[in-house]
Design an enzyme around this catalytic site. Structure first.
Site, PDB file in Angstrom:
ATOM      1  N   TRP A 142       0.860  -1.184   0.000  1.00  0.00           N
ATOM      2  CA  TRP A 142       0.000   0.000   0.000  1.00  0.00           C
ATOM      3  C   TRP A 142       0.902   1.242   0.000  1.00  0.00           C
ATOM      4  O   TRP A 142       1.575   1.546   0.979  1.00  0.00           O
ATOM      5  CB  TRP A 142      -0.911  -0.031   1.227  1.00  0.00           C
ATOM      6  CG  TRP A 142      -1.929   1.057   1.254  1.00  0.00           C
ATOM      7  CD1 TRP A 142      -1.950   2.096   2.137  1.00  0.00           C
ATOM      8  CD2 TRP A 142      -3.055   1.228   0.405  1.00  0.00           C
ATOM      9  NE1 TRP A 142      -3.030   2.906   1.876  1.00  0.00           N
ATOM     10  CE2 TRP A 142      -3.728   2.395   0.809  1.00  0.00           C
ATOM     11  CE3 TRP A 142      -3.557   0.508  -0.684  1.00  0.00           C
ATOM     12  CZ2 TRP A 142      -4.877   2.856   0.184  1.00  0.00           C
ATOM     13  CZ3 TRP A 142      -4.704   0.970  -1.306  1.00  0.00           C
ATOM     14  CH2 TRP A 142      -5.344   2.125  -0.862  1.00  0.00           C
ATOM     15  N   PRO A 143       0.947   1.984  -1.119  1.00  0.00           N
ATOM     16  CA  PRO A 143       1.940   3.059  -1.251  1.00  0.00           C
ATOM     17  C   PRO A 143       1.633   4.328  -0.461  1.00  0.00           C
ATOM     18  O   PRO A 143       2.507   5.171  -0.317  1.00  0.00           O
ATOM     19  CB  PRO A 143       1.914   3.354  -2.757  1.00  0.00           C
ATOM     20  CG  PRO A 143       0.534   2.991  -3.180  1.00  0.00           C
ATOM     21  CD  PRO A 143       0.155   1.796  -2.324  1.00  0.00           C
ATOM     22  N   TYR A 144       0.427   4.463   0.079  1.00  0.00           N
ATOM     23  CA  TYR A 144       0.008   5.715   0.711  1.00  0.00           C
ATOM     24  C   TYR A 144       0.152   5.683   2.230  1.00  0.00           C
ATOM     25  O   TYR A 144      -0.427   6.503   2.922  1.00  0.00           O
ATOM     26  CB  TYR A 144      -1.449   6.014   0.346  1.00  0.00           C
ATOM     27  CG  TYR A 144      -1.708   5.872  -1.123  1.00  0.00           C
ATOM     28  CD1 TYR A 144      -1.186   6.793  -2.022  1.00  0.00           C
ATOM     29  CD2 TYR A 144      -2.430   4.796  -1.620  1.00  0.00           C
ATOM     30  CE1 TYR A 144      -1.392   6.659  -3.390  1.00  0.00           C
ATOM     31  CE2 TYR A 144      -2.651   4.655  -2.976  1.00  0.00           C
ATOM     32  CZ  TYR A 144      -2.133   5.579  -3.854  1.00  0.00           C
ATOM     33  OH  TYR A 144      -2.340   5.448  -5.193  1.00  0.00           O
ATOM     34  N   SER A 145       0.917   4.772   2.747  1.00  0.00           N
ATOM     35  CA  SER A 145       0.981   4.534   4.177  1.00  0.00           C
ATOM     36  C   SER A 145       2.244   5.088   4.822  1.00  0.00           C
ATOM     37  O   SER A 145       3.326   5.079   4.218  1.00  0.00           O
ATOM     38  CB  SER A 145       0.921   3.021   4.431  1.00  0.00           C
ATOM     39  OG  SER A 145       1.015   2.739   5.795  1.00  0.00           O
ATOM     40  N   SER A 146       2.103   5.522   6.063  1.00  0.00           N
ATOM     41  CA  SER A 146       3.268   5.911   6.855  1.00  0.00           C
ATOM     42  C   SER A 146       4.105   4.681   7.229  1.00  0.00           C
ATOM     43  O   SER A 146       5.222   4.809   7.729  1.00  0.00           O
ATOM     44  CB  SER A 146       2.835   6.641   8.126  1.00  0.00           C
ATOM     45  OG  SER A 146       2.008   5.813   8.919  1.00  0.00           O
TER      46      SER A 146
END
Length: 67
Positions: free
Chosen positions: A34-38
């Site tokens: 998941w590329p949008y994760s911290s």
């Protein structure tokens, strides 16, 4: 209304839940994709391992304590 973080373990459980949500909801096959994760920033900081797979739901308790 949001939950109050009560201690370090509670904070960690909330962070685990946040990072696992894309997998739980079927938006990703694994947390690491998941590329949008911290999560990715925290892997670089050695907080999580890249191959971390998710929650231990049996011990997952977050929020304010029952009084």
């Amino acid at each position: 209304m949001g939950a109050t973080i009560i201690n370090d373990a509670d904070y960690a459980a909330h962070m685990d839940n946040i990072h696992h949500n894309p997998v739980k909801h079927g938006w990703a096959t694994a947390v690491k994709v998941w590329p949008y994760s911290s999560f990715h920033r925290l892997v670089k900081m050695d907080v999580y391992l890249l191959n971390w797979v998710g929650l231990n739901l049996a011990s997952f308790e977050v929020g304010e304590p029952d009084n």
